[in-house]
Design a protein around this motif. Structure first.
Motif, short mmCIF file in Angstrom:
data_model
loop_
_atom_site.label_atom_id
_atom_site.label_comp_id
_atom_site.label_asym_id
_atom_site.label_seq_id
_atom_site.Cartn_x
_atom_site.Cartn_y
_atom_site.Cartn_z
N TRP A 192 0.82 -1.21 0.00
CA TRP A 192 0.00 0.00 0.00
C TRP A 192 0.86 1.26 0.00
O TRP A 192 0.65 2.15 -0.81
N GLN A 193 1.83 1.35 0.91
CA GLN A 193 2.58 2.60 1.00
C GLN A 193 3.42 2.84 -0.24
O GLN A 193 3.53 3.98 -0.70
N ALA A 194 4.02 1.79 -0.80
CA ALA A 194 4.76 1.97 -2.05
C ALA A 194 3.83 2.44 -3.15
O ALA A 194 4.16 3.36 -3.92
N GLY A 195 2.65 1.84 -3.25
CA GLY A 195 1.68 2.25 -4.27
C GLY A 195 1.22 3.67 -4.08
O GLY A 195 1.03 4.42 -5.06
N GLU A 196 1.03 4.09 -2.83
CA GLU A 196 0.57 5.46 -2.57
C GLU A 196 1.64 6.49 -2.90
O GLU A 196 1.32 7.61 -3.33
N GLU A 197 2.91 6.14 -2.71
CA GLU A 197 3.97 7.07 -3.11
C GLU A 197 3.99 7.24 -4.63
O GLU A 197 4.24 8.34 -5.14
N VAL A 198 3.71 6.18 -5.35
CA VAL A 198 3.60 6.29 -6.82
C VAL A 198 2.40 7.17 -7.18
O VAL A 198 2.48 8.01 -8.09
N GLU A 199 1.29 6.98 -6.46
CA GLU A 199 0.11 7.83 -6.69
C GLU A 199 0.45 9.31 -6.46
O GLU A 199 0.00 10.18 -7.21
N GLU A 200 1.23 9.60 -5.43
CA GLU A 200 1.59 10.98 -5.14
C GLU A 200 2.42 11.58 -6.28
O GLU A 200 2.27 12.76 -6.62
N LEU A 201 3.30 10.78 -6.86
CA LEU A 201 4.07 11.27 -8.01
C LEU A 201 3.14 11.64 -9.16
O LEU A 201 3.30 12.68 -9.80
N HIS A 202 2.16 10.79 -9.42
CA HIS A 202 1.21 11.05 -10.51
C HIS A 202 0.36 12.28 -10.20
O HIS A 202 0.13 13.12 -11.08
N ARG A 203 -0.10 12.37 -8.94
CA ARG A 203 -0.96 13.49 -8.57
C ARG A 203 -0.22 14.82 -8.69
O ARG A 203 -0.78 15.82 -9.14
N GLN A 204 1.04 14.82 -8.32
CA GLN A 204 1.85 16.05 -8.37
C GLN A 204 2.48 16.27 -9.75
O GLN A 204 3.16 17.28 -9.96
N LYS A 205 2.27 15.27 -10.66
CA LYS A 205 2.86 15.33 -12.01
C LYS A 205 4.38 15.50 -11.94
O LYS A 205 4.98 16.34 -12.60
N ARG A 206 4.99 14.65 -11.12
CA ARG A 206 6.44 14.67 -10.93
C ARG A 206 7.06 13.42 -11.52
O ARG A 206 6.42 12.38 -11.63
N ARG A 207 8.31 13.52 -11.85
CA ARG A 207 9.07 12.34 -12.27
C ARG A 207 9.47 11.53 -11.04
O ARG A 207 9.59 12.06 -9.93
N ARG A 208 9.71 10.24 -11.26
CA ARG A 208 10.22 9.41 -10.16
C ARG A 208 11.56 9.99 -9.70
O ARG A 208 12.31 10.58 -10.48
N LEU A 209 11.87 9.79 -8.43
CA LEU A 209 13.07 10.40 -7.87
C LEU A 209 14.35 9.83 -8.49
O LEU A 209 15.36 10.53 -8.57
N GLY A 210 14.28 8.58 -8.93
CA GLY A 210 15.46 7.99 -9.56
C GLY A 210 15.86 8.69 -10.84
O GLY A 210 17.03 8.65 -11.24
N ALA A 211 14.89 9.33 -11.51
CA ALA A 211 15.19 10.06 -12.74
C ALA A 211 15.59 11.50 -12.46
O ALA A 211 15.97 12.22 -13.38
N ASN A 212 15.50 11.93 -11.22
CA ASN A 212 15.86 13.30 -10.85
C ASN A 212 16.46 13.32 -9.45
O ASN A 212 15.92 13.95 -8.54
N PRO A 213 17.59 12.63 -9.24
CA PRO A 213 18.13 12.47 -7.88
C PRO A 213 18.56 13.78 -7.23
O PRO A 213 18.55 13.87 -6.01
N HIS A 214 18.89 14.80 -8.02
CA HIS A 214 19.32 16.07 -7.43
C HIS A 214 18.17 16.77 -6.70
O HIS A 214 18.42 17.57 -5.80
N ALA A 215 16.96 16.46 -7.07
CA ALA A 215 15.80 17.10 -6.43
C ALA A 215 15.15 16.19 -5.39
O ALA A 215 14.07 16.49 -4.90
N ALA A 216 15.82 15.07 -5.05
CA ALA A 216 15.19 14.06 -4.20
C ALA A 216 15.24 14.40 -2.72
O ALA A 216 14.43 13.88 -1.95
#
Length: 431
Positions: A217-241
């Motif tokens: 659940w928590q892993a899935g919800e973090e993915v949902e938060e990325l989609h909701r905020q229209k953000r890239r996954r942190l692995g593709a943008n580590p400087h902003a992580a």
């Protein structure tokens, strides 16, 4: 998670400058932690308090760091890879391992849903004096409707507000006499009697607080938060992580702390009332509520029963949702609570089937005691191996890039995995 830079960027999820909105910062971790105190968990904590008094209160402090680091790892995997646990299993490990994990998760969740719906129906039945099966049906339909037809943004807000239902147990403690010296001694000073009853209670507490469905659940919800905020996954943008990983740490530490604090309060409440009056056997959360009536009064009984309903309304969607994330990721179906029903028919179908499947167990005469027992067995089988796999994912640079686990977190995850493995072994030895 290690990062190359902790400087905020335009893609950061940090709160707006000059304002710290704690309710906005808290999200998946808070909801996950609160869902851990579901009606079956309430039954476990009530039994611990009724049987042993304050003596095992320390188990909540013991399990907190194990729970927090495990959920932090699962949240980090979701945020860094942009994918849930099952999807990472599918991409990087053997298909049979994925199928085995998802099958066990699905079985355990459906049984747990059935037990929770039954407890919710019984709790409302105690309050109204009428049969509970119809109430279980209404609760099931309400949970399905909320997950399918309410937008993700509003639904998350609903779940956050439902976490406040856990405060009802604080009200119970404040309404009864508690010898706080004994309660604090039990919470702060570990005491372990080496017999079967105490060992079984410790295994039950660990199995209740660290459950596989919470990982998914928590892993899935973090993915949902990325989609909701229209953000890239942190692995593709580590400087902003940096800011986002800090938000995840705060959210997870607070959520798991809130969860274990409420569990501690339930143990104290039942120890001060049931154990103190010679009632030492509680098998369901509704039995705990009913047993409070003659020894603690109508107010404590009603508040305890209302809390069962509120936590069930929070936990059942989490159980069904975690199953849907896992199944959809296994078959590569469109998934996510941010999608409209027509965009993810199979995902929402799993939510409905899992919830109605649990409801069916209630209507065919499910005995909640063996149901919760076997649910704990399945979760115990699944937890330690899944935690070990999560550790392999989170420490693999090929998967996580530069955001692999820092050493202290890897050590904490390894300790948590070993403890859960020993607990599972102990469970079968005691069995």
């Amino acid at each position: 998670m290690e990062t190359q830079s902790t400087e905020p960027s335009a893609t950061s999820l940090a709160p707006p400058r000059g304002r710290f909105d704690i309710f906005r910062t808290l999200g998946p971790g808070l909801i996950t932690g609160a869902a851990d105190d579901d009606p079956s968990g309430i039954a476990t904590y009530s039994q611990v308090g009724a049987q042993f008094g304050y003596a095992l209160g320390w188990t909540m402090l013991f399990s907190y760091p194990l729970m927090a680091v495990t959920q932090g790892i699962s949240a980090g995997i979701g945020a860094v890879t942009g994918q849930g646990i099952a999807c990472n299993l599918r991409r990087h490990y053997s298909p049979w391992l994925l199928r085995f994990a998802v099958l066990l998760l699905l079985v355990a969740n459906i049984v747990n849903i059935g037990a929770d719906l039954s407890a919710m129906g019984e709790a409302l039945g105690l309050l109204t004096g009428t049969a509970h099966r119809l109430y279980a049906l209404l609760f099931a339909l309400a949970c399905i409707a909320l997950e399918i037809f309410v937008s993700y943004r509003r639904y998350v807000t609903v779940l956050k507000w439902l976490t406040l239902s856990l405060l009802s147990y604080v009200a119970v403690v404040l309404s009864v006499h508690v010898p706080w010296g004994a309660a604090l001694y039990g919470a702060l000073v570990p005491r372990m009697v080496f017999d079967g009853d105490h060992a079984m209670a410790l295994v039950a507490v660990l199995g209740t607080t660290i459950s596989p469905y919470l990982f998914f659940w928590q892993a899935g919800e973090e993915v949902e938060e990325l989609h909701r905020q229209k953000r890239r996954r942190l692995g593709a943008n580590p400087h902003a992580a940096g800011p986002e990983l800090a938000r995840i740490r705060t959210d997870t530490l607070f959520g798991m702390g809130f969860s274990n604090l409420v569990a501690m309060v339930i143990i104290i409440a039942t120890a001060a009332t049931l154990h103190a009056n010679g009632i030492t056997q509680i098998q369901t959360s509704s039995q705990a509520a009913e047993a409070l009536r003659p020894v603690a009064g109508e107010f404590a009984f009603a508040i305890f029963a209302i809390g069962i309903i509120g936590t069930g309304m929070l936990a059942v969607p989490v159980l069904a949702g975690s199953a849907a994330y896992a199944v959809a990721e296994m078959f590569e179906w469109p998934e996510g609570l941010d999608r409209r029903p027509r965009e993810a028919k199979a995902f929402y179908g799993v939510i409905a089937v899992a919830t109605l499947g649990g409801l069916t167990l209630t209507f065919v005469g499910l005995d909640p005691i063996p149901a919760l027992y076997w649910s704990a067995v399945v979760n115990g089988i699944l937890a330690a191996p899944l935690m070990a796999i999560m550790m392999m994912i989170a420490t693999n640079p090929r998967i996580m890039g530069h955001l692999t686990l820092p050493r202290w977190m890897a050590l904490g995850g390894a300790v948590a995995t070993v403890v859960m493995a020993l607990a599972s072994i102990g469970f079968f030895v005691l069995l």
